[in-house]
Write an enzyme that holds these catalytic residues in place. Structure first.
Site, PDB file in Angstrom:
ATOM      1  N   LYS A 132       0.824  -1.225   0.000  1.00  0.00           N
ATOM      2  CA  LYS A 132       0.000   0.000   0.000  1.00  0.00           C
ATOM      3  C   LYS A 132       0.852   1.268   0.000  1.00  0.00           C
ATOM      4  CE  LYS A 132      -2.214  -1.157   3.802  1.00  0.00           C
ATOM      5  NZ  LYS A 132      -1.833  -2.569   3.990  1.00  0.00           N
ATOM      6  N   THR A 133       1.846   1.309   0.877  1.00  0.00           N
ATOM      7  CA  THR A 133       2.630   2.534   1.014  1.00  0.00           C
ATOM      8  C   THR A 133       3.375   2.855  -0.277  1.00  0.00           C
ATOM      9  OG1 THR A 133       2.872   2.268   3.401  1.00  0.00           O
ATOM     10  CG2 THR A 133       4.511   3.625   2.289  1.00  0.00           C
ATOM     11  N   GLU A 176      -3.669   5.985   1.646  1.00  0.00           N
ATOM     12  CA  GLU A 176      -3.454   4.589   1.983  1.00  0.00           C
ATOM     13  C   GLU A 176      -4.625   4.122   2.843  1.00  0.00           C
ATOM     14  OE1 GLU A 176      -0.044   2.006   4.352  1.00  0.00           O
ATOM     15  OE2 GLU A 176       0.525   3.802   3.221  1.00  0.00           O
TER      16      GLU A 176
END
Length: 475
Positions: A132-133, A176
């Site tokens: 995600k990051t 996110e």
């Protein structure tokens, strides 16, 4: 197992601007909390908060005008606070939270605060068990390179402490979306990405079926006319696609190397610590470079590309903009070099992430070895995934495993790093144990030879050991 009953908090739909005018953040230095605090500060709010210790993030927030106390004390909750913002990591007996409840100060969950910030924007939310990051960062950087000045909230820093969030003038808000505590159910994105779906966060999910149900709820939150972008290559993501398409609740667009992907990845070629990717998008072949290594990160870049085109952005311009991305702190970040040994920091803490980073870094190791200083994260994760973590460490030439970083958890009887070490040895790995970070840094530095790559790996404070290793290498 269902999620624990949430503490009474103010839902995003009921948050008005005045509620967040003078917010107090408990744990303001955390990755998610600090980003929201930064955006509110940039929007003119009088932000204050507390954290357990000094950090570069705390210093960055103070530089923006926020008031930050060290330690948690009811006295830190100043009179006039319009809300107290918490995350799921804040315990019910936290003195500042207790004081807020007694005084009738509204308590707002981090996810509700973020949802309120995104409400008037065009949100683009990135979800998945891992990646995600990186993907959120790729979008933030590439949209910025296109001059769109997006707002964003990321779970890691792009290039310096405090660069995990930004209040932009553009209409797009990239965020996110964290599934760990089901907080991503609060968001209503125009476009959502799901990179993968795997069993994790064992304190909140008892089964993979609960994970699927949670991601289905997230998919149902996509705004009418929006799109869900999903990997075609991960088994869990494919199952989610099947369920969402069967329900007809949202348009789905898949990407990956699978033959049935809507956007097909035709080739990923590694060039040291960079990679070149060719995709088939709407009948056209596009080739672009990303300055991070490995197939895993190339797939993240394609997810960002597809999501951007679903927001109406030109693919040709997006591929060029993605080429400006050079990484994010803690995601295969080069910390330095000494005696021809490179030390690289990896946030990987789930076995899939660990394997992906080790495979990616292998391409940059030339003739040297890959050595790992690994710190397990959470007792619950170790209890469930120790065997898989050990198998991942077998991809390294040698590893040192530290004691478990507990984060928000209490110890679980019988759960220790020994479970991972035993599994790694059973998989044929050369692995040793060091209880503390300094001992681990000294041990792995003593193992390193010129040409080797050393990874500090994990989601805890192992990231601080890179400089310690470099200092112990011959000059």
């Amino acid at each position: 197992m269902s999620a624990p009953p949430p503490r009474p908090t103010v839902p995003a739909a009921e948050l008005s601007r005045p509620v967040l005018d003078r917010p107090h953040f408990i744990g303001i230095g955390g990755a998610g909390m600090s980003g929201i605090a930064k955006i509110l500060t940039q929007r003119g709010a009088r932000v204050q908060g507390s954290d357990a210790r000094e950090s570069a993030t705390v210093t960055a927030l103070r530089g923006l005008g926020a008031t930050v106390h060290i330690g948690h004390d009811a006295a830190h909750l100043a009179s006039g606070a319009t809300a107290v913002v918490i995350s799921s990591a804040i315990r019910a007996d936290n003195p500042e939270l207790v004081a807020a409840t007694e005084r009738g100060v509204p308590v707002v969950h981090r996810s509700d605060a973020l949802a309120a910030l995104m409400e008037a924007a065009r949100p683009l939310a990135v979800a998945g068990t891992h990646g995600k990051t990186t993907t959120t960062s790729m979008l933030a950087v590439s949209l910025g390179a296109l001059g769109l000045d997006p707002s964003y909230a990321i779970g890691g820093d792009l290039d310096e402490p405090g660069s995990n969030a930004h209040h932009g003038r553009g209409e797009i808000f990239v965020a996110e979306a964290d599934e760990s505590d089901r907080s991503f159910h609060k968001y209503a994105p125009e476009v959502a990405i799901v990179l993968n779906v795997e069993l994790d966060h064992h304190a909140n999910y008892a089964s993979l079926e609960e994970i699927y149900e949670s991601f289905e709820t997230f998919a149902d939150r996509v705004r009418p006319g929006g799109t869900l972008v999903v990997s075609s290559d991960h088994e869990g993501a494919r199952e989610l696609t099947r369920r969402v398409r069967a329900s007809g609740s949202v348009r789905v667009r898949t990407y990956g190397e699978a033959a049935d992907a809507d956007v097909r990845i035709l080739d990923v070629t590694a060039h040291g610590l960079t990679s070149e990717t060719t995709v088939l998008l709407d009948g056209r072949e596009l080739t672009f470079a990303v300055f991070v290594p490995g197939r895993h990160y190339a797939h993240n870049a394609v997810a960002a590309l597809v999501a951007g085109t679903e927001m109406g952005l030109p693919a040709d311009e997006l591929t060029k903009a993605l080429g400006t991305y050079t990484g994010v702190r803690r995601r295969l970040q080069l910390k330095g070099e000494a005696n021809s040994v490179q030390v690289i920091d990896s946030y990987a803490h789930h076995p899939t992430e660990m394997s992906a980073d080790l495979e990616a870094i292998r391409g940059g190791a030339a003739d040297g070895r890959v050595l790992v200083l690994f710190q397990p994260h959470l007792f619950s994760r170790t209890q469930e995934l120790a065997t898989e973590m050990g198998a991942a460490l077998a991809l390294a030439d040698a590893s040192v495993v530290l004691d478990i970083y507990p984060a928000r958890e209490d110890p679980i009887p019988g759960v220790s790093s020994a479970l991972i070490i035993d599994a790694a040895r059973a998989a044929g790995a050369d692995v040793r144990h060091a209880p503390a970070g300094q001992e681990g840094a000294e041990l792995v530095a003593g193992m390193a030879r010129p040409g080797d790559l050393v990874l500090t790996m994990g989601a805890g404070d192992v990231t601080e050991l890179g400089p310690e290793i470099l200092a112990r290498l011959p000059r």
